[in-house]
Design a protein around this motif. Structure first.
Motif, PDB file in Angstrom:
ATOM      1  N   LYS A  40       0.822  -1.217   0.000  1.00 59.78           N
ATOM      2  CA  LYS A  40       0.000   0.000   0.000  1.00 59.78           C
ATOM      3  C   LYS A  40       0.856   1.268   0.000  1.00 59.78           C
ATOM      4  O   LYS A  40       0.649   2.156  -0.829  1.00 59.78           O
ATOM      5  N   SER A  41       1.807   1.340   0.906  1.00 58.35           N
ATOM      6  CA  SER A  41       2.657   2.533   0.991  1.00 58.35           C
ATOM      7  C   SER A  41       3.525   2.685  -0.250  1.00 58.35           C
ATOM      8  O   SER A  41       3.729   3.799  -0.740  1.00 58.35           O
ATOM      9  N   LEU A  44       1.337   4.155  -2.953  1.00 61.48           N
ATOM     10  CA  LEU A  44       1.133   5.588  -2.727  1.00 61.48           C
ATOM     11  C   LEU A  44       2.389   6.387  -3.059  1.00 61.48           C
ATOM     12  O   LEU A  44       2.306   7.466  -3.652  1.00 61.48           O
ATOM     13  N   ASN A  45       3.546   5.867  -2.686  1.00 62.08           N
ATOM     14  CA  ASN A  45       4.796   6.550  -3.015  1.00 62.08           C
ATOM     15  C   ASN A  45       5.012   6.650  -4.516  1.00 62.08           C
ATOM     16  O   ASN A  45       5.518   7.656  -5.016  1.00 62.08           O
ATOM     17  N   ARG A  77       2.549  17.454  -6.401  1.00 60.08           N
ATOM     18  CA  ARG A  77       2.070  16.979  -5.099  1.00 60.08           C
ATOM     19  C   ARG A  77       1.442  18.120  -4.316  1.00 60.08           C
ATOM     20  O   ARG A  77       0.385  17.966  -3.705  1.00 60.08           O
ATOM     21  N   PHE A  83      -2.316  13.078   0.724  1.00 58.92           N
ATOM     22  CA  PHE A  83      -2.552  11.854   1.474  1.00 58.92           C
ATOM     23  C   PHE A  83      -1.806  11.945   2.789  1.00 58.92           C
ATOM     24  O   PHE A  83      -0.871  12.718   2.940  1.00 58.92           O
TER      25      PHE A  83
END
Length: 94
Positions: A40-41, A44-45, A77, A83
């Motif tokens: 998941k991380s 997102l990254n 970003r 997020f």
């Protein structure tokens, strides 16, 4: 709109995720859920341009995020993406 197509990422010979694709409309809220260690991380990254996927395409507001340089990704970003980081230690006062 955020659009991912065929996004894949591995570390050495270990795949983190393969062939991920989805889209998120402007103003839509999305939650990524799953067990610890499923990527998941890392996903997102990759979406935020903090890590580079091995393959696939990634567009945010019609712009190719993977074609941007680091400065352009930082501006993207700031203007287009939000997020909450799992690793809250990036905020020294916490």
């Amino acid at each position: 709109m955020l659009q991912l197509q065929h996004l894949s990422k591995s570390f050495a010979d270990t795949p983190v995720f393969r062939d991920v694709g989805f889209s998120v409309a402007r103003g839509e809220f999305v939650a990524l859920i799953g067990e610890s260690g499923v990527g998941k991380s890392t996903l997102l990254n990759c979406i935020a341009g903090l890590e580079r996927p091995d393959s696939g395409t990634l567009q945010l507001a019609g712009q190719d995020v993977l074609a941007m340089n680091e400065d352009s990704q930082a501006r993207m970003r700031r203007a287009q993406l939000g997020f909450v980081f799992q690793a809250f230690h990036v905020l020294p006062h916490l």
